[in-house]
Scaffold this motif. Structure first.
Motif, PDB file in Angstrom:
ATOM      1  N   ASN A 117       0.820  -1.215   0.000  1.00 52.87           N
ATOM      2  CA  ASN A 117       0.000   0.000   0.000  1.00 52.87           C
ATOM      3  C   ASN A 117       0.852   1.263   0.000  1.00 52.87           C
ATOM      4  O   ASN A 117       0.655   2.162   0.816  1.00 52.87           O
ATOM      5  CB  ASN A 117      -0.954  -0.004   1.204  1.00 52.87           C
ATOM      6  CG  ASN A 117      -1.738  -1.288   1.308  1.00 52.87           C
ATOM      7  OD1 ASN A 117      -2.151  -1.842   0.304  1.00 52.87           O
ATOM      8  ND2 ASN A 117      -1.921  -1.777   2.521  1.00 52.87           N
ATOM      9  N   GLN A 119       0.838   3.412  -2.471  1.00 52.57           N
ATOM     10  CA  GLN A 119       0.301   4.308  -3.485  1.00 52.57           C
ATOM     11  C   GLN A 119       0.473   5.780  -3.147  1.00 52.57           C
ATOM     12  O   GLN A 119       0.591   6.617  -4.040  1.00 52.57           O
ATOM     13  CB  GLN A 119      -1.200   4.046  -3.704  1.00 52.57           C
ATOM     14  CG  GLN A 119      -1.527   2.766  -4.444  1.00 52.57           C
ATOM     15  CD  GLN A 119      -1.867   1.642  -3.488  1.00 52.57           C
ATOM     16  OE1 GLN A 119      -1.161   1.424  -2.507  1.00 52.57           O
ATOM     17  NE2 GLN A 119      -2.951   0.934  -3.754  1.00 52.57           N
ATOM     18  N   HIS A 120       0.473   6.096  -1.850  1.00 57.16           N
ATOM     19  CA  HIS A 120       0.511   7.494  -1.453  1.00 57.16           C
ATOM     20  C   HIS A 120       1.904   7.945  -1.009  1.00 57.16           C
ATOM     21  O   HIS A 120       2.057   9.044  -0.473  1.00 57.16           O
ATOM     22  CB  HIS A 120      -0.522   7.746  -0.357  1.00 57.16           C
ATOM     23  CG  HIS A 120      -1.925   7.395  -0.782  1.00 57.16           C
ATOM     24  ND1 HIS A 120      -2.601   8.085  -1.764  1.00 57.16           N
ATOM     25  CD2 HIS A 120      -2.757   6.390  -0.395  1.00 57.16           C
ATOM     26  CE1 HIS A 120      -3.794   7.537  -1.956  1.00 57.16           C
ATOM     27  NE2 HIS A 120      -3.905   6.511  -1.140  1.00 57.16           N
ATOM     28  N   ASP A 121       2.898   7.103  -1.231  1.00 59.41           N
ATOM     29  CA  ASP A 121       4.274   7.526  -0.996  1.00 59.41           C
ATOM     30  C   ASP A 121       4.752   8.303  -2.223  1.00 59.41           C
ATOM     31  O   ASP A 121       4.600   7.833  -3.358  1.00 59.41           O
ATOM     32  CB  ASP A 121       5.180   6.321  -0.763  1.00 59.41           C
ATOM     33  CG  ASP A 121       6.625   6.734  -0.548  1.00 59.41           C
ATOM     34  OD1 ASP A 121       6.940   7.232   0.543  1.00 59.41           O
ATOM     35  OD2 ASP A 121       7.431   6.579  -1.494  1.00 59.41           O
ATOM     36  N   SER A 125       5.277   5.539  -5.300  1.00 55.48           N
ATOM     37  CA  SER A 125       4.075   5.611  -6.133  1.00 55.48           C
ATOM     38  C   SER A 125       4.402   5.937  -7.586  1.00 55.48           C
ATOM     39  O   SER A 125       3.573   5.699  -8.473  1.00 55.48           O
ATOM     40  CB  SER A 125       3.105   6.661  -5.583  1.00 55.48           C
ATOM     41  OG  SER A 125       3.679   7.958  -5.633  1.00 55.48           O
ATOM     42  N   CYS A 128       3.813   3.188 -10.085  1.00 58.49           N
ATOM     43  CA  CYS A 128       2.456   2.946 -10.574  1.00 58.49           C
ATOM     44  C   CYS A 128       2.123   3.763 -11.816  1.00 58.49           C
ATOM     45  O   CYS A 128       1.234   3.382 -12.586  1.00 58.49           O
ATOM     46  CB  CYS A 128       1.438   3.273  -9.487  1.00 58.49           C
ATOM     47  SG  CYS A 128       1.709   2.420  -7.925  1.00 58.49           S
ATOM     48  N   THR A 150      -0.360  -2.271  -4.109  1.00 57.73           N
ATOM     49  CA  THR A 150       1.068  -2.143  -4.403  1.00 57.73           C
ATOM     50  C   THR A 150       1.892  -2.932  -3.394  1.00 57.73           C
ATOM     51  O   THR A 150       1.523  -3.048  -2.225  1.00 57.73           O
ATOM     52  CB  THR A 150       1.499  -0.661  -4.353  1.00 57.73           C
ATOM     53  OG1 THR A 150       1.048  -0.088  -3.122  1.00 57.73           O
ATOM     54  CG2 THR A 150       0.908   0.112  -5.523  1.00 57.73           C
ATOM     55  N   CYS A 274       2.402  -3.722  -8.875  1.00 60.63           N
ATOM     56  CA  CYS A 274       1.145  -2.990  -8.696  1.00 60.63           C
ATOM     57  C   CYS A 274       0.037  -3.745  -9.403  1.00 60.63           C
ATOM     58  O   CYS A 274       0.220  -4.227 -10.531  1.00 60.63           O
ATOM     59  CB  CYS A 274       1.254  -1.572  -9.260  1.00 60.63           C
ATOM     60  SG  CYS A 274      -0.267  -0.594  -9.108  1.00 60.63           S
ATOM     61  N   LEU A 323      -5.987   4.492  -6.225  1.00 58.04           N
ATOM     62  CA  LEU A 323      -5.463   5.746  -6.749  1.00 58.04           C
ATOM     63  C   LEU A 323      -5.596   5.757  -8.268  1.00 58.04           C
ATOM     64  O   LEU A 323      -5.168   4.818  -8.936  1.00 58.04           O
ATOM     65  CB  LEU A 323      -3.984   5.898  -6.355  1.00 58.04           C
ATOM     66  CG  LEU A 323      -3.239   7.132  -6.866  1.00 58.04           C
ATOM     67  CD1 LEU A 323      -3.747   8.388  -6.157  1.00 58.04           C
ATOM     68  CD2 LEU A 323      -1.732   6.970  -6.640  1.00 58.04           C
ATOM     69  N   VAL A 325      -4.414   6.613 -11.749  1.00 54.99           N
ATOM     70  CA  VAL A 325      -3.093   6.918 -12.307  1.00 54.99           C
ATOM     71  C   VAL A 325      -3.144   7.301 -13.780  1.00 54.99           C
ATOM     72  O   VAL A 325      -2.156   7.790 -14.329  1.00 54.99           O
ATOM     73  CB  VAL A 325      -2.118   5.730 -12.111  1.00 54.99           C
ATOM     74  CG1 VAL A 325      -1.770   5.561 -10.645  1.00 54.99           C
ATOM     75  CG2 VAL A 325      -2.686   4.444 -12.687  1.00 54.99           C
TER      76      VAL A 325
END
Length: 332
Positions: A117, A119-121, A125, A128, A150, A274, A323, A325
């Motif tokens: 997880n 995705q928000h780094d 991220s 992705c 992820t 991912c 998220l 993308v």
């Protein structure tokens, strides 16, 4: 001609072990009319006819040298920062092998076997949304793409308990959204991956089958959290070991049966991945299905993290971490 194309693809999959011992589902390149279920119309602009038919028949496709080494190094550096607790990433899950606490791998990077997880780094991220990755993802999902799950995997040397292996499973078992044919995983080797350090193993053609019942395997050394495997799988599909170099990427269908073996080396084996889905997919109820067990486990974990009054459903858990993308966010 079709046979020669198949031989070329087999050599592409295992360049050091090219030979007749592996027989994948043959292509239909010689037929007059081709029908496609698992790839989109957009894929004709990216995939060769042989690649497209190979995915249709086998449920996976390896693309060599897709992610440059400098980007992999950035992801590796960020992984080390996270392991050293130099950064705090919201929503990130850090995992350790069930046997790690009793081994010498008890600090920093060598203690962490997987992060999920990310995705928000702001750094990880980027994997992705790599254009070279999304170009292929669109071949399977269409242009409106969500990053749903992820992982950066740091498979440790097996401590002798065989806990470093991952049982045969299907990724759709973990996902409460459909249709399955609009979901795909990209899995990129961050270094050389082979049978010695536990490469992926896939069962070609199983993406055309059903979603099997899963549960924790009854292994003597125990099993890692959430590592469910197929129960009583009896089909006789051949297994293909995906030996890959750094930057090589495999795309595969969520019903494809796959797993990985033990890491028999003294080093760690890294990969980044991912799971993507078309944003046109819909969440579905899994009550009364083979997914009911994993749904309950996910909901229990969420409640422990958020408190006894929290009511997080299986679908909520995925909606929170998703998220957009590329394109538009429609349903997921």
């Amino acid at each position: 001609m079709a046979q020669k194309r198949l031989e070329t693809l087999l050599g592409h999959l295992k360049p050091e072990e090219r030979g007749p011992q592996l027989t994948l589902n043959p292509t239909a390149a010689s037929t007059a009319t081709l029908t496609y279920r698992y790839t989109t119309q957009e894929s004709a602009r990216v995939l060769t006819p042989e690649q497209r038919q190979f995915y249709e028949d086998n449920g996976f496709l390896v693309v060599r040298r897709l992610v440059p080494g400098d980007k992999l190094e950035v992801f590796h550096d960020r992984f080390k920062q996270i392991c050293r607790k130099e950064v705090d990433v919201p929503g990130l899950t850090i995992m350790k092998d069930v046997a790690i606490a009793k081994s010498e791998f008890d600090t920093n990077e060598r203690a962490v076997t997987k992060i999920q997880n990310f995705q928000h780094d702001p750094v990880l991220s980027n994997y992705c949304s790599l254009p070279d990755i999304l170009k292929y993802v669109e071949c399977f999902t269409g242009p409106d793409i969500m990053a749903m799950h992820t992982m950066l995997i740091n498979k440790p040397p097996d401590p002798g308990s065989k806990t470093s292996r991952h049982p045969l499973h299907q990724d759709l078992y973990y996902f409460p959204f459909r249709p399955a044919d609009s979901i795909v995983c990209s899995w990129t080797a961050m270094e050389r991956v082979n049978r010695q350090n536990g490469c992926l193993v896939v069962l070609p053609g199983t993406h055309k089958g059903e979603l099997w019942k899963h549960d924790y395997p009854k292994w003597e050394g125990g099993v890692n959290k959430m590592y469910h495997g197929i129960v009583d799988y009896t089909e006789g599909n051949e297994r293909v070991h995906l030996e890959m170099e750094a930057g090589d990427t495999v795309f595969f269908h969520p019903i494809l049966i796959h797993g990985s073996g033990m890491n028999r080396t003294s080093g760690f084996r890294k990969a980044i991945s991912c799971h993507y889905a078309s944003s046109h997919c819909q969440y579905v109820s899994v009550g009364g299905t083979v997914q009911e067990k994993i749904a309950k486990e996910v909901e229990d974990i969420a409640q422990k993290k958020l408190g006894p009054d929290a009511t997080i459903t299986f679908q909520d858990a995925w909606a929170i971490r998703s998220l957009c993308v590329k394109g538009n966010r429609v349903n997921l």
